[in-house]
Design a protein around this motif. Sequence first.
Motif, short mmCIF file in Angstrom:
data_model
loop_
_atom_site.label_atom_id
_atom_site.label_comp_id
_atom_site.label_asym_id
_atom_site.label_seq_id
_atom_site.Cartn_x
_atom_site.Cartn_y
_atom_site.Cartn_z
N SER A 60 0.85 -1.19 0.00
CA SER A 60 0.00 0.00 0.00
C SER A 60 0.89 1.24 0.00
N LYS A 80 0.90 2.12 -7.06
CA LYS A 80 0.22 1.37 -8.12
C LYS A 80 -0.81 2.25 -8.85
N THR A 85 -0.81 5.47 -8.86
CA THR A 85 -0.04 6.54 -9.51
C THR A 85 0.53 6.04 -10.83
N HIS A 96 -4.95 -6.28 -4.91
CA HIS A 96 -4.29 -6.70 -3.67
C HIS A 96 -4.46 -8.19 -3.45
N1 LIG Z 1 -2.98 13.52 -4.83
C1 LIG Z 1 -1.93 13.18 -4.08
N2 LIG Z 1 -1.19 14.13 -3.47
C2 LIG Z 1 -0.11 13.80 -2.74
N3 LIG Z 1 0.32 12.55 -2.55
C3 LIG Z 1 -0.37 11.57 -3.14
C4 LIG Z 1 -1.53 11.81 -3.94
N4 LIG Z 1 -2.00 10.64 -4.39
C5 LIG Z 1 -1.20 9.70 -3.88
N5 LIG Z 1 -0.22 10.25 -3.14
C6 LIG Z 1 0.86 9.53 -2.45
O1 LIG Z 1 1.59 8.82 -3.43
C7 LIG Z 1 1.97 7.54 -2.91
C8 LIG Z 1 1.44 6.45 -3.82
O2 LIG Z 1 0.01 6.43 -3.76
P1 LIG Z 1 -0.84 5.40 -4.61
O3 LIG Z 1 -2.28 5.68 -4.35
O4 LIG Z 1 -0.37 5.44 -6.02
O5 LIG Z 1 -0.39 4.02 -3.94
P2 LIG Z 1 -1.01 2.57 -4.11
O6 LIG Z 1 0.12 1.63 -4.25
O7 LIG Z 1 -2.02 2.56 -5.20
O8 LIG Z 1 -1.72 2.40 -2.70
P3 LIG Z 1 -2.92 1.44 -2.21
O9 LIG Z 1 -2.44 0.02 -2.41
O10 LIG Z 1 -3.06 1.81 -0.78
O11 LIG Z 1 -4.14 1.77 -3.03
C9 LIG Z 1 1.45 7.49 -1.47
O12 LIG Z 1 2.51 7.85 -0.62
C10 LIG Z 1 0.34 8.51 -1.46
O13 LIG Z 1 0.19 9.05 -0.16
#
Ligand SMILES: Nc1ncnc2c1ncn2[C@@H]1O[C@H](COP(=O)(O)OP(=O)(O)OP(=O)(O)O)[C@@H](O)[C@H]1O
Length: 241
Positions: free
Chosen positions: A41, A45, A47, A212
């Motif tokens: 998490s 992903k 992003t 996940h």
């Molecule tokens: N709009 C935003 N502004 C600032 N930081 C962000 C934003 N969106 C995501 N982040 C940060 O970027 C990082 C990656 O987030 P992302 O949502 O891509 O992760 P993820 O792997 O998809 O997470 P999860 O498995 O929890 O859904 C995290 O540290 C998150 O806090």
Amino acid sequence: MTETVLEVNDLQCSRAKGDPVFSHVNFKVNAGDIVVVQGRSGSGKSTLLKCLSHMNIYSGEILYRGKTPKSYGIPHYRTRVLYVPQRASLLPGTPRDFMEAISNFGSYNKKSSAERSQSARPRGLSHETIELAEEWGIDEELWDRSWSNLSGGEMQRIALAIAVGMKSAEVMLLDEPTSALDPDSSASVENYLRSQIKASDSNLKALVWVTHSEEQGRRVGNRFMQLSAGGIQEESVDSGV
Ligand SMILES: Nc1ncnc2c1ncn2[C@@H]1O[C@H](COP(=O)(O)OP(=O)(O)OP(=O)(O)O)[C@@H](O)[C@H]1O
């Protein structure tokens, strides 16, 4: 012969303050692939999917059929490499409003050669899309309810049905598309998407699927990637299982 639809070279995406979420991400997506992306998490992903659909600022190179998103025009590119968000709750109005709006969207109407033969597409879009959602357990009355009054699972199935019904995408970027669904609904969606990737008459050529669930990954994927801050690692398929 391998047909590469998406190529990612040395991709880096940074947070607003400048520190990278991930860097050195390299991979290719080929026609017929269902690429499962997993990672902790916060590893980035969602992003990554947003970068692939050119919705996030990045450095490095993304090529769709050998050309940059800008060379297609970004709105047009996004209909070909289509991001399907996990939640659609922030959209205004109803799903039917949204579907009608995208039916009239200029880039959507820029048809591919496969689509040009279908002259009455916008009407077909609505009907087929509603029927597909019905197969996934969505009553037609839900199309006239505001997004914010739908359950998470209803929202997911409707958003996915719209994305599929557009028939514009060659690569679909799925962000935990069944996370709010019960096992039967999830299986129905998985089977449909897998069949679309195999069908020779489908416009859809590949999926990048964030989940996940290890079990779901094994059910749907033919390639498996782990995302972390330092890059993306492809795991070999366990041929013994
Ligand atoms: N709009 C935003 N502004 C600032 N930081 C962000 C934003 N969106 C995501 N982040 C940060 O970027 C990082 C990656 O987030 P992302 O949502 O891509 O992760 P993820 O792997 O998809 O997470 P999860 O498995 O929890 O859904 C995290 O540290 C998150 O806090």
